[in-house]
Design an enzyme around this catalytic site. Structure first.
Site, PDB file in Angstrom:
ATOM      1  N   LYS A  17      -2.497  -3.920   7.335  1.00  0.00           N
ATOM      2  CA  LYS A  17      -1.040  -3.788   7.430  1.00  0.00           C
ATOM      3  C   LYS A  17      -0.464  -4.366   8.729  1.00  0.00           C
ATOM      4  O   LYS A  17       0.652  -4.881   8.736  1.00  0.00           O
ATOM      5  CB  LYS A  17      -0.631  -2.314   7.281  1.00  0.00           C
TER       6      LYS A  17
ATOM      7  N   ASP B 164       7.863   1.174   3.107  1.00  0.00           N
ATOM      8  CA  ASP B 164       7.433   2.583   3.125  1.00  0.00           C
ATOM      9  C   ASP B 164       8.592   3.527   3.453  1.00  0.00           C
ATOM     10  O   ASP B 164       8.741   4.590   2.834  1.00  0.00           O
ATOM     11  CB  ASP B 164       6.305   2.797   4.146  1.00  0.00           C
TER      12      ASP B 164
HETATM   13  P1  NAP Z   1      -2.984   6.659  10.355  1.00  0.00           P
HETATM   14  O1  NAP Z   1      -2.185   5.574  10.974  1.00  0.00           O
HETATM   15  O2  NAP Z   1      -4.477   6.583  10.362  1.00  0.00           O
HETATM   16  O3  NAP Z   1      -2.534   8.062  11.050  1.00  0.00           O
HETATM   17  C1  NAP Z   1      -3.201   9.257  10.740  1.00  0.00           C
HETATM   18  C2  NAP Z   1      -2.424  10.437  11.333  1.00  0.00           C
HETATM   19  O4  NAP Z   1      -3.114  11.645  10.973  1.00  0.00           O
HETATM   20  C3  NAP Z   1      -2.355  10.425  12.863  1.00  0.00           C
HETATM   21  O5  NAP Z   1      -1.164  11.033  13.273  1.00  0.00           O
HETATM   22  C4  NAP Z   1      -3.570  11.273  13.221  1.00  0.00           C
HETATM   23  O6  NAP Z   1      -3.499  11.846  14.518  1.00  0.00           O
HETATM   24  C5  NAP Z   1      -3.485  12.358  12.182  1.00  0.00           C
HETATM   25  N1  NAP Z   1      -4.760  13.033  11.992  1.00  0.00           N
HETATM   26  C6  NAP Z   1      -5.871  12.559  11.374  1.00  0.00           C
HETATM   27  N2  NAP Z   1      -6.857  13.487  11.415  1.00  0.00           N
HETATM   28  C7  NAP Z   1      -6.352  14.560  12.087  1.00  0.00           C
HETATM   29  C8  NAP Z   1      -6.886  15.839  12.450  1.00  0.00           C
HETATM   30  N3  NAP Z   1      -8.142  16.185  12.135  1.00  0.00           N
HETATM   31  N4  NAP Z   1      -6.087  16.707  13.128  1.00  0.00           N
HETATM   32  C9  NAP Z   1      -4.812  16.359  13.446  1.00  0.00           C
HETATM   33  N5  NAP Z   1      -4.249  15.163  13.126  1.00  0.00           N
HETATM   34  C10 NAP Z   1      -5.019  14.277  12.457  1.00  0.00           C
HETATM   35  O7  NAP Z   1      -2.605   6.854   8.818  1.00  0.00           O
HETATM   36  P2  NAP Z   1      -1.172   6.579   8.122  1.00  0.00           P
HETATM   37  O8  NAP Z   1      -1.175   5.215   7.534  1.00  0.00           O
HETATM   38  O9  NAP Z   1      -0.103   6.959   9.067  1.00  0.00           O
HETATM   39  O10 NAP Z   1      -1.223   7.606   6.881  1.00  0.00           O
HETATM   40  C11 NAP Z   1      -1.083   9.012   7.067  1.00  0.00           C
HETATM   41  C12 NAP Z   1      -1.138   9.692   5.699  1.00  0.00           C
HETATM   42  O11 NAP Z   1      -0.011   9.296   4.929  1.00  0.00           O
HETATM   43  C13 NAP Z   1      -2.372   9.300   4.874  1.00  0.00           C
HETATM   44  O12 NAP Z   1      -2.848  10.449   4.226  1.00  0.00           O
HETATM   45  C14 NAP Z   1      -1.835   8.313   3.873  1.00  0.00           C
HETATM   46  O13 NAP Z   1      -2.565   8.313   2.662  1.00  0.00           O
HETATM   47  C15 NAP Z   1      -0.426   8.830   3.648  1.00  0.00           C
HETATM   48  N6  NAP Z   1       0.522   7.805   3.200  1.00  0.00           N
HETATM   49  C16 NAP Z   1       1.194   8.034   2.047  1.00  0.00           C
HETATM   50  C17 NAP Z   1       2.126   7.115   1.598  1.00  0.00           C
HETATM   51  C18 NAP Z   1       2.868   7.402   0.327  1.00  0.00           C
HETATM   52  O14 NAP Z   1       3.413   6.461  -0.263  1.00  0.00           O
HETATM   53  N7  NAP Z   1       2.950   8.656  -0.092  1.00  0.00           N
HETATM   54  C19 NAP Z   1       2.377   5.932   2.320  1.00  0.00           C
HETATM   55  C20 NAP Z   1       1.671   5.731   3.516  1.00  0.00           C
HETATM   56  C21 NAP Z   1       0.733   6.676   3.945  1.00  0.00           C
HETATM   57  P3  NAP Z   1      -4.140  11.075  15.795  1.00  0.00           P
HETATM   58  O15 NAP Z   1      -3.118  10.059  16.217  1.00  0.00           O
HETATM   59  O16 NAP Z   1      -4.378  12.160  16.777  1.00  0.00           O
HETATM   60  O17 NAP Z   1      -5.424  10.435  15.299  1.00  0.00           O
END
Ligand code: NAP
Length: 279
Positions: A71, A108
């Protein structure tokens, strides 16, 4: 020989890609609207990304969805980057233009808002603060959309605080950073509460932040959609919140790409949800 029109191709690139629901979604819309076109999942490694983007348009591809881990990288390979994709620092939709240029966009945030408009139509963005857990790529897109809608205050907590601080640097003083340990308090008096972490997703750690401060009627949404009803949403619903699951965001973020590639605005309705859930 007669020149037949080329059948448009689109797809999703990621690494891995087998989990993606996008092929089921776009496949459903192509069939529903009787469009001669195909949507294909493609596992492309980072080492092959540049070559793939230069070659796919020559094969008849009109555009792509982009998922992890490409991305951010696609921004550097695109010729034109939309303002919102530049602000978010990532793209999820590419359009291969007829002039040979690659246009990168991020839908998004628009998908997030469209999901709330559909399932929580009484939410008033400008009336009360919003609170968001998480500061990753998805949180960036959601915050950009909330800022654009005029949400007066956006409270954010992230396990890794500097990541949330960096967002404040990009989006301004409307963002109030809260320490992860104090996250339970930041939801007080909010009109909207969002989980934008991956906590609660099947196979990941549980979302364990207490929601005692949640007022009944608050709109609560989770970006995680596997499972559809996350523990976070179940607990919020138990406290009288108006909960909205994350599947609608996935469906709505896909619509603008489909429209650009196949020249038809698709409808996001219950049949669309069922098609994706049943896939
Ligand atoms: P990302 O960039 O990898 O960010 C992950 C986030 O989760 C960060 O804030 C991370 O915190 C936090 N996190 C992960 N493990 C954790 C833990 N054990 N304790 C506390 N915080 C934790 O991922 P992303 O692209 O933003 O996606 C986030 C979620 O949204 C995913 O589940 C994804 O599938 C979902 N999503 C859904 C859609 C939709 O259309 N519904 C679209 C996009 C994404 P740190 O910064 O501390 O690592």
């Amino acid at each position: 020989m007669t020149d037949l029109p080329r059948i448009p191709l689109a797809g999703v690139i990621g690494h891995p890609i087998a989990h993606s629901r996008s092929p089921a979604l776009h496949g459903f819309w192509l069939k529903r609207y009787g469009i001669k076109g195909h949507y294909i999942p493609m596992d492309i490694s980072p080492a092959n990304l540049k070559e793939a983007l230069s070659f796919l348009p020559k094969l008849g591809f009109v555009g792509l969805n982009v998922t992890i881990p490409h991305k951010e990288a696609v921004l550097g390979l695109a010729d034109v980057v939309s303002d919102r994709a530049a602000l978010i620092g990532a793209a999820n939709t590419l359009i291969f233009r007829k002039d040979g240029k690659i246009h990168a966009d991020n839908t998004d945030g628009a998908g997030f808002v469209a999901n709330l408009r559909q399932h929580a139509p009484r939410w008033e963005p400008t009336s009360r603060p919003a609170a968001i857990f998480g500061a990753g790529g998805a949180a960036r897109a959601v915050i950009a959309a909330l800022v654009e809608l005029g949400v007066p205050e956006i409270r954010i907590a992230n396990r890794t605080r500097p990541r949330a601080e960096a967002l404040r640097g990009d989006f301004g003083a409307r963002l109030q950073v809260t320490d992860w340990v104090h996250a339970p308090n930041m939801i007080r008096d909010c009109g909207l509460v969002i989980n934008a972490t991956s906590l609660g997703m099947t196979g990941k750690a549980d979302f364990r932040i207490p929601l005692d401060a949640l007022a009944p009627g608050t709109v609560v949404t989770d970006l995680v959609y596997t499972p559809l009803m996350t523990q976070f949403l179940i607990e919020a619903a138990d406290r009288g919140a108006h909960v909205v699951d994350g599947l609608g965001m996935l469906l709505h973020q896909a619509a603008p790409g489909f429209e650009r590639w196949f020249d038809h605005r698709p409808e996001v309705d219950d049949a669309t949800r069922q098609a994706v859930l049943g896939a």
